[in-house]
Design a protein around this motif. Sequence first.
Motif, mmCIF file in Angstrom:
data_model
loop_
_atom_site.group_PDB
_atom_site.id
_atom_site.type_symbol
_atom_site.label_atom_id
_atom_site.label_comp_id
_atom_site.label_asym_id
_atom_site.label_seq_id
_atom_site.Cartn_x
_atom_site.Cartn_y
_atom_site.Cartn_z
ATOM 1 N N PRO A 16 0.809 -1.227 0.000
ATOM 2 C CA PRO A 16 0.000 0.000 0.000
ATOM 3 C C PRO A 16 0.845 1.281 0.000
ATOM 4 N N ASP A 17 1.945 1.309 0.743
ATOM 5 C CA ASP A 17 2.798 2.503 0.770
ATOM 6 C C ASP A 17 3.449 2.761 -0.585
ATOM 7 N N ARG A 18 3.944 1.708 -1.214
ATOM 8 C CA ARG A 18 4.567 1.865 -2.536
ATOM 9 C C ARG A 18 3.520 2.220 -3.588
ATOM 10 N N ALA A 19 2.323 1.671 -3.453
ATOM 11 C CA ALA A 19 1.247 2.007 -4.399
ATOM 12 C C ALA A 19 0.920 3.488 -4.318
ATOM 13 N N LYS A 20 0.918 4.031 -3.115
ATOM 14 C CA LYS A 20 0.649 5.462 -2.936
ATOM 15 C C LYS A 20 1.746 6.289 -3.613
ATOM 16 N N ALA A 21 3.002 5.868 -3.460
ATOM 17 C CA ALA A 21 4.122 6.590 -4.072
ATOM 18 C C ALA A 21 4.079 6.491 -5.598
ATOM 19 N N SER A 23 1.378 5.926 -7.432
ATOM 20 C CA SER A 23 0.225 6.711 -7.884
ATOM 21 C C SER A 23 0.576 8.190 -7.979
ATOM 22 N N ALA A 24 1.254 8.710 -6.964
ATOM 23 C CA ALA A 24 1.661 10.121 -6.989
ATOM 24 C C ALA A 24 2.609 10.378 -8.159
ATOM 25 N N GLN A 43 -6.259 2.486 -8.873
ATOM 26 C CA GLN A 43 -5.602 1.556 -7.954
ATOM 27 C C GLN A 43 -6.622 0.484 -7.638
ATOM 28 N N VAL A 54 -1.315 -0.471 -9.606
ATOM 29 C CA VAL A 54 -1.533 0.919 -10.009
ATOM 30 C C VAL A 54 -1.481 0.950 -11.521
#
Length: 132
Positions: A16-21, A23-24, A43, A54
Amino acid sequence: MSISVDVCFTVYGLSPDRAKAVSALFEQVVREEPLKDEVVLTQRDSRIGASVDVRVESPDPVISSGFGRWRDDFEPRLQARVEQVAPGAKVEFEWEFSAEERAEAAALAAIPAAPPTSWAELPRASQSSCTR
């Protein structure tokens, strides 16, 4: 020459943390590239364990001029940027072309190239017509 292409690139199996990065990063990239009004970012939970995918994709084909050159530059550049925010993650690119453009490309590929000219085989003029 312009072509129509369906754009899609995905990074699978992220925490989840890497997916957020990622996505940004993808949001930033589509603003920088000629894609911001052409694609959507999603996502979703992955089918691979407790991970997230992503994805950026175009709902409709994108009309592009110089696509081949752009793609050859874009793919490694995006992969390098993803590697910075999610080490070890790989971007999968899926470029889809219309049936018409695939047929046109196949027809062009089927046209044999002209053989190279062998200057030695050309008849020589008895007198040069070149002015010095």
